[in-house]
Structure formats: C-alpha cells, structure tokens
Motif scaffolding. Sequence first.
Motif, mmCIF file in Angstrom:
data_model
loop_
_atom_site.group_PDB
_atom_site.id
_atom_site.type_symbol
_atom_site.label_atom_id
_atom_site.label_comp_id
_atom_site.label_asym_id
_atom_site.label_seq_id
_atom_site.Cartn_x
_atom_site.Cartn_y
_atom_site.Cartn_z
ATOM 1 N N LEU A 31 0.808 -1.225 0.000
ATOM 2 C CA LEU A 31 0.000 0.000 0.000
ATOM 3 C C LEU A 31 0.841 1.275 0.000
ATOM 4 O O LEU A 31 0.296 2.377 0.074
ATOM 5 C CB LEU A 31 -0.954 -0.015 1.202
ATOM 6 C CG LEU A 31 -1.976 -1.156 1.201
ATOM 7 C CD1 LEU A 31 -2.749 -1.195 2.501
ATOM 8 C CD2 LEU A 31 -2.910 -1.029 0.010
ATOM 9 N N TRP A 33 2.819 2.533 2.329
ATOM 10 C CA TRP A 33 2.752 3.271 3.584
ATOM 11 C C TRP A 33 4.146 3.344 4.193
ATOM 12 O O TRP A 33 4.930 2.402 4.082
ATOM 13 C CB TRP A 33 1.847 2.577 4.595
ATOM 14 C CG TRP A 33 0.397 2.524 4.238
ATOM 15 C CD1 TRP A 33 -0.249 3.188 3.232
ATOM 16 C CD2 TRP A 33 -0.597 1.748 4.907
ATOM 17 N NE1 TRP A 33 -1.576 2.883 3.226
ATOM 18 C CE2 TRP A 33 -1.828 1.999 4.249
ATOM 19 C CE3 TRP A 33 -0.582 0.884 5.971
ATOM 20 C CZ2 TRP A 33 -3.017 1.409 4.653
ATOM 21 C CZ3 TRP A 33 -1.769 0.298 6.371
ATOM 22 C CH2 TRP A 33 -2.976 0.561 5.726
ATOM 23 N N SER A 117 -9.455 6.043 7.276
ATOM 24 C CA SER A 117 -8.015 5.844 7.455
ATOM 25 C C SER A 117 -7.777 4.689 8.427
ATOM 26 O O SER A 117 -8.643 4.341 9.218
ATOM 27 C CB SER A 117 -7.339 7.119 7.972
ATOM 28 O OG SER A 117 -7.688 7.364 9.319
ATOM 29 N N SER A 133 -2.462 4.484 6.806
ATOM 30 C CA SER A 133 -2.820 5.078 5.526
ATOM 31 C C SER A 133 -2.785 6.601 5.546
ATOM 32 O O SER A 133 -2.634 7.231 4.514
ATOM 33 C CB SER A 133 -4.216 4.604 5.109
ATOM 34 O OG SER A 133 -5.176 5.001 6.077
#
Length: 143
Positions: A31, A33, A117, A133
């Motif tokens: 993702l 992150w 989030s 996130s």
Amino acid sequence: MFNNGIDFEEAFAPVARIETIRLILALSAILNWKVFHMDVKAAFLHGELKESVYMKQPEGYEKKRAESKLYKLSKALYGLRQAPRAWNLKLDAVLKGLGFKRCQHEEALYVKSKEGSLLIVGVYVDDLLVTGSDVVEVEFFKQ
C-alpha cells in the motif's frame, strides 16, 4: 500467590509474532505506507505495579542509620520480573484510550480506523512498529 519468596501473578507480556511483523511490513509495502520503528525509552518505568514490591537500598545509596530498611516500589524497574507485564498493561490502557482496538487473534496488534483511514501498531516488548494510511494520523500518534 506466594512461592519461595516470589509474590506475583504474571510476568508474561504479549509480543507480536514474527508472522504478524512480516504481515505489517508486507501490507505497508503493497500500500506504499511509511513504517516507523519506535523504541519506548524507559518503558518499564511507566508500568504500575499491582502488588507490593520491596527492594534493598542500592549499594552506595544507603540512608545513614537506616541501612537495614527497604524501599517500597511505586513503579516497575528494569530487571523486575513483573516489569514487562506492568508496562504492557499500561500501554494497552493508553492505546485503548486513544481509540485503538486490540486484535482478538494477536494480543500485540492494535488497529484504529477513523473516517476511512487505518493506523496499525505492533508491539514487541518496548518497541512499536507503526504504520498507516494517513500520514497525519501516524505523525499525531508518534507525538
């Protein structure tokens, strides 16, 4: 519980399994992150003891004319068997107070979801693995 001069119930503190740490890192990579490792300085000193614990006066710091007296600890110390558990109970209460939920299958994993989030915290004794996130939420948590 009293056994051979040892009077405490639990010394165990949950830690994230290696599989959980790998999962957090893999999810973060997929993702895109950022991942932060936080070492909580003097973590065990924040743990609050449930039982009465006494210790001898440290060598070189004895009170004059009271050398045989003991100190009653109000907080956990490094080297104390109960210290990791006391710290973990304190951390658990703080994280839950911040709105985190502890995973029912992994006691050392906390998740907070807020308005789309996600914030994830993995615990390994006094180290935290933090990702999420929302960069603002992650930075707020770090502060």
